[in-house]
Design a protein around this motif. Structure first.
Motif, PDB file in Angstrom:
ATOM      1  N   ALA A  44       0.838  -1.202   0.000  1.00 28.65           N
ATOM      2  CA  ALA A  44       0.000   0.000   0.000  1.00 28.65           C
ATOM      3  C   ALA A  44       0.871   1.249   0.000  1.00 28.65           C
ATOM      4  O   ALA A  44       0.584   2.214  -0.706  1.00 28.65           O
ATOM      5  CB  ALA A  44      -0.937  -0.011   1.205  1.00 28.65           C
ATOM      6  N   SER A  45       1.934   1.215   0.770  1.00 32.11           N
ATOM      7  CA  SER A  45       2.847   2.358   0.814  1.00 32.11           C
ATOM      8  C   SER A  45       3.503   2.569  -0.551  1.00 32.11           C
ATOM      9  O   SER A  45       3.622   3.696  -1.029  1.00 32.11           O
ATOM     10  CB  SER A  45       3.917   2.134   1.885  1.00 32.11           C
ATOM     11  N   GLN A  46       3.902   1.470  -1.178  1.00 31.80           N
ATOM     12  CA  GLN A  46       4.510   1.567  -2.512  1.00 31.80           C
ATOM     13  C   GLN A  46       3.503   2.097  -3.521  1.00 31.80           C
ATOM     14  O   GLN A  46       3.854   2.915  -4.378  1.00 31.80           O
ATOM     15  CB  GLN A  46       5.037   0.199  -2.953  1.00 31.80           C
ATOM     16  N   LEU A  47       2.262   1.644  -3.406  1.00 30.76           N
ATOM     17  CA  LEU A  47       1.227   2.141  -4.312  1.00 30.76           C
ATOM     18  C   LEU A  47       0.978   3.626  -4.087  1.00 30.76           C
ATOM     19  O   LEU A  47       0.796   4.380  -5.049  1.00 30.76           O
ATOM     20  CB  LEU A  47      -0.069   1.352  -4.123  1.00 30.76           C
ATOM     21  N   GLU A  48       0.970   4.051  -2.834  1.00 30.24           N
ATOM     22  CA  GLU A  48       0.802   5.472  -2.545  1.00 30.24           C
ATOM     23  C   GLU A  48       1.936   6.285  -3.173  1.00 30.24           C
ATOM     24  O   GLU A  48       1.701   7.352  -3.749  1.00 30.24           O
ATOM     25  CB  GLU A  48       0.760   5.713  -1.034  1.00 30.24           C
ATOM     26  N   ASP A  49       3.160   5.759  -3.057  1.00 30.72           N
ATOM     27  CA  ASP A  49       4.308   6.443  -3.667  1.00 30.72           C
ATOM     28  C   ASP A  49       4.140   6.518  -5.192  1.00 30.72           C
ATOM     29  O   ASP A  49       4.419   7.558  -5.806  1.00 30.72           O
ATOM     30  CB  ASP A  49       5.615   5.726  -3.324  1.00 30.72           C
ATOM     31  N   LEU A  50       3.691   5.413  -5.789  1.00 28.65           N
ATOM     32  CA  LEU A  50       3.487   5.394  -7.237  1.00 28.65           C
ATOM     33  C   LEU A  50       2.390   6.371  -7.650  1.00 28.65           C
ATOM     34  O   LEU A  50       2.519   7.071  -8.657  1.00 28.65           O
ATOM     35  CB  LEU A  50       3.129   3.978  -7.704  1.00 28.65           C
ATOM     36  N   VAL A  51       1.315   6.402  -6.871  1.00 29.46           N
ATOM     37  CA  VAL A  51       0.220   7.330  -7.178  1.00 29.46           C
ATOM     38  C   VAL A  51       0.703   8.768  -7.065  1.00 29.46           C
ATOM     39  O   VAL A  51       0.410   9.612  -7.919  1.00 29.46           O
ATOM     40  CB  VAL A  51      -0.990   7.067  -6.252  1.00 29.46           C
ATOM     41  N   GLU A  52       1.479   9.046  -6.019  1.00 29.46           N
ATOM     42  CA  GLU A  52       2.006  10.404  -5.845  1.00 29.46           C
ATOM     43  C   GLU A  52       2.932  10.773  -7.004  1.00 29.46           C
ATOM     44  O   GLU A  52       2.835  11.856  -7.582  1.00 29.46           O
ATOM     45  CB  GLU A  52       2.753  10.519  -4.520  1.00 29.46           C
ATOM     46  N   ARG A  57       3.805  13.478 -12.200  1.00 24.10           N
ATOM     47  CA  ARG A  57       4.086  13.356 -13.637  1.00 24.10           C
ATOM     48  C   ARG A  57       2.945  13.958 -14.451  1.00 24.10           C
ATOM     49  O   ARG A  57       3.172  14.619 -15.467  1.00 24.10           O
ATOM     50  CB  ARG A  57       4.312  11.876 -14.001  1.00 24.10           C
ATOM     51  N   VAL A  58       1.705  13.714 -14.005  1.00 24.57           N
ATOM     52  CA  VAL A  58       0.550  14.286 -14.701  1.00 24.57           C
ATOM     53  C   VAL A  58       0.628  15.807 -14.660  1.00 24.57           C
ATOM     54  O   VAL A  58       0.382  16.481 -15.675  1.00 24.57           O
ATOM     55  CB  VAL A  58      -0.768  13.780 -14.078  1.00 24.57           C
ATOM     56  N   GLU A  59       0.988  16.361 -13.501  1.00 26.02           N
ATOM     57  CA  GLU A  59       1.133  17.818 -13.387  1.00 26.02           C
ATOM     58  C   GLU A  59       2.209  18.328 -14.344  1.00 26.02           C
ATOM     59  O   GLU A  59       2.023  19.350 -15.017  1.00 26.02           O
ATOM     60  CB  GLU A  59       1.473  18.217 -11.952  1.00 26.02           C
ATOM     61  N   GLN A  60       3.333  17.622 -14.414  1.00 26.19           N
ATOM     62  CA  GLN A  60       4.411  18.022 -15.321  1.00 26.19           C
ATOM     63  C   GLN A  60       3.933  17.977 -16.771  1.00 26.19           C
ATOM     64  O   GLN A  60       4.226  18.882 -17.562  1.00 26.19           O
ATOM     65  CB  GLN A  60       5.623  17.107 -15.153  1.00 26.19           C
ATOM     66  N   LEU A  61       3.210  16.914 -17.115  1.00 22.82           N
ATOM     67  CA  LEU A  61       2.719  16.788 -18.488  1.00 22.82           C
ATOM     68  C   LEU A  61       1.686  17.866 -18.800  1.00 22.82           C
ATOM     69  O   LEU A  61       1.665  18.395 -19.925  1.00 22.82           O
ATOM     70  CB  LEU A  61       2.118  15.397 -18.708  1.00 22.82           C
ATOM     71  N   GLU A  62       0.852  18.200 -17.820  1.00 22.52           N
ATOM     72  CA  GLU A  62      -0.127  19.272 -18.043  1.00 22.52           C
ATOM     73  C   GLU A  62       0.577  20.605 -18.258  1.00 22.52           C
ATOM     74  O   GLU A  62       0.184  21.389 -19.130  1.00 22.52           O
ATOM     75  CB  GLU A  62      -1.090  19.364 -16.849  1.00 22.52           C
ATOM     76  N   GLN A  63       1.628  20.850 -17.477  1.00 21.87           N
ATOM     77  CA  GLN A  63       2.392  22.083 -17.658  1.00 21.87           C
ATOM     78  C   GLN A  63       3.077  22.100 -19.020  1.00 21.87           C
ATOM     79  O   GLN A  63       3.090  23.128 -19.706  1.00 21.87           O
ATOM     80  CB  GLN A  63       3.425  22.243 -16.533  1.00 21.87           C
TER      81      GLN A  63
END
Length: 112
Positions: A44-52, A57-63
């Motif tokens: 779960a912690s690893q998934l949280e890290d991946l989601v974060e 990355r989504v923010e970077q791509l949007e920018q």
């Protein structure tokens, strides 16, 4: 009397053995459950890290997309300006060609 005491002790001993056996199994099950919970928490912690990281990355791509769109708009504006300038230059060339044709037509009889 001895038989009754032995029978009672035997039942008590069997109950004790059953209790110890059940306690041992319960502890093993508890340990396995704790390990599974620990493993699940790590996942779960690893998934949280991946989601974060994915969110970043989504923010970077949007920018990057917004920046690309702004550059595209600038390029389109520049292309429109260049096209307008080319059209103006073409009209000026046509006008100069016409004026030169008229001047040649007027000068030919004088030179001729």
């Amino acid at each position: 009397m001895v038989a009754t005491a032995w029978s009672s002790n035997s039942r008590t001993f069997m109950h004790f053995c059953f209790t110890v056996c059940m306690h041992t199994r319960t502890m093993k099950l508890l340990h396995a459950t704790q390990q599974w919970i620990g493993h699940t928490c790590v996942q779960a912690s690893q998934l949280e890290d991946l989601v974060e990281a994915g969110g970043q990355r989504v923010e970077q791509l949007e920018q990057a997309l917004a920046s690309s769109e702004a550059r595209l708009q600038q390029a389109q504006q520049e292309a429109r300006r260049t096209q307008q300038e080319a059209q103006q230059a073409q009209r000026a060339l046509q006008q100069a060609t016409q004026e030169a044709s008229v001047a040649i037509a007027v000068m030919l009889p004088v030179l001729g």
